[in-house]
Design an enzyme around this catalytic site. Structure first.
Site, PDB file in Angstrom:
ATOM      1  N   VAL A 171       0.832  -1.207   0.000  1.00  0.00           N
ATOM      2  CA  VAL A 171       0.000   0.000   0.000  1.00  0.00           C
ATOM      3  C   VAL A 171       0.868   1.258   0.000  1.00  0.00           C
ATOM      4  CG1 VAL A 171      -1.771   1.278   1.273  1.00  0.00           C
ATOM      5  CG2 VAL A 171      -1.860  -1.219   1.193  1.00  0.00           C
ATOM      6  N   CYS A 172       2.005   1.194   0.656  1.00  0.00           N
ATOM      7  CA  CYS A 172       2.856   2.385   0.858  1.00  0.00           C
ATOM      8  C   CYS A 172       3.219   3.114  -0.434  1.00  0.00           C
ATOM      9  CB  CYS A 172       4.111   2.005   1.630  1.00  0.00           C
ATOM     10  SG  CYS A 172       3.763   1.342   3.281  1.00  0.00           S
ATOM     11  N   PRO A 173       3.672   2.422  -1.494  1.00  0.00           N
ATOM     12  CA  PRO A 173       4.014   3.180  -2.701  1.00  0.00           C
ATOM     13  C   PRO A 173       2.817   3.869  -3.331  1.00  0.00           C
ATOM     14  CG  PRO A 173       4.100   0.811  -3.119  1.00  0.00           C
ATOM     15  CD  PRO A 173       3.968   0.986  -1.647  1.00  0.00           C
TER      16      PRO A 173
END
Length: 271
Positions: A123-125
């Site tokens: 999810v982070c990118p």
């Protein structure tokens, strides 16, 4: 009468009985840890299970039955709404270079300061790219954006140098701050002691360094750029005009005069 030896209590043709007598003796002589290990040793997770388990929790909540998750342990936050935001400084990757960055660099501007769990994850990118792609919208309202994780600046740079089609960031316009000591994450109350990384915390800090908003997400769900923009615009409106913003307020919508008589103007129009 002389007592018979332990092993003489049975005759030679009663071998099974002799083994039963020896078993308690063997268990007594074994180290306690060895016996406990028979009951508590966990089975290593398979490769498929590892794909469903990430950063201290399940990536997919529906998979909760696959792997147990320990309770999270958070540090007491120094971040308090309407109080000065906890000071931070550290090394960040900015335009592909290592630079020293500190909170006071943003005095006179609003700052969206958000934490994400780890580089090279899932999810982070999507969050970092989404905020980076809309940086000009934030800058048009005198606002900057900084992302932070517990990874080193070297890991940040490696992630930036990884193509997006391979899960990397590619060229990114917002600074990635390194919190390798975890001190910033602890000060802001987002560090998960049992997992070694942070929750998805987002903090809106105003142009005077005052903390105006806190959002904390559990790991599987990313944040909304639209909602973050709306909140910054709402706080800036109240700063300038002294009126308050009702639920779902957007620029151009009606606001409320915060006194018993003034509020009637808004509610009269609404109803």
């Amino acid at each position: 009468m002389e007592a018979l030896p332990l092993l003489a209590a049975t005759t030679p043709d009663h071998g099974r009985h002799r083994r039963l007598l020896l078993l308690p003796l063997l268990l007594f002589l074994l180290p306690a840890g060895a016996v406990q290990g028979w009951e508590t040793e966990e089975r290593p997770r398979t490769r498929e299970e590892e794909c469903h388990f990430y950063a201290g929790g399940q990536v997919y909540p529906g998979e909760a039955s696959r792997v147990s998750v320990a309770d999270h342990s958070l540090h007491l936050s120094k971040a308090k709404i309407s109080k000065p935001a906890p000071y931070w400084e550290g090394t960040a990757v900015i335009d592909g270079e290592f630079k020293e960055l500190k909170l006071t660099d943003y005095r006179g501007k609003y700052l969206v300061f958000f934490f994400y769990p780890l580089d090279f994850t899932f999810v982070c990118p999507t969050e970092i790219i989404a905020f980076g792609d809309r940086l000009e919208e934030f800058r048009s309202i005198n606002t900057e954006v900084v992302a932070c994780s517990v990874d080193s600046q070297f890991t940040h740079l490696a992630w930036i140098n990884t193509p997006r089609r391979q899960g990397g960031l590619g060229p990114i316009r917002i600074p990635l701050l390194s919190d390798l000591t975890h001190q910033i994450s602890k000060d802001y109350g987002v560090y998960l002691e049992d997992s070694g990384h942070t929750l998805r915390g987002l903090f809106i800090i105003d142009d005077k360094g005052i903390l105006r908003q806190i959002t904390l997400n559990d790991l599987p769900v990313g944040r909304s750029v639209d909602e973050t923009l709306r909140l910054v615009q709402a706080f800036q409106y109240t700063d300038k005009h002294g009126e308050v913003c009702p639920a779902g307020w957007k620029p151009g919508s009606e606001t409320i005069i915060p006194d018993p008589a003034g509020k009637l103007k808004y509610f009269d129009k609404l109803n």
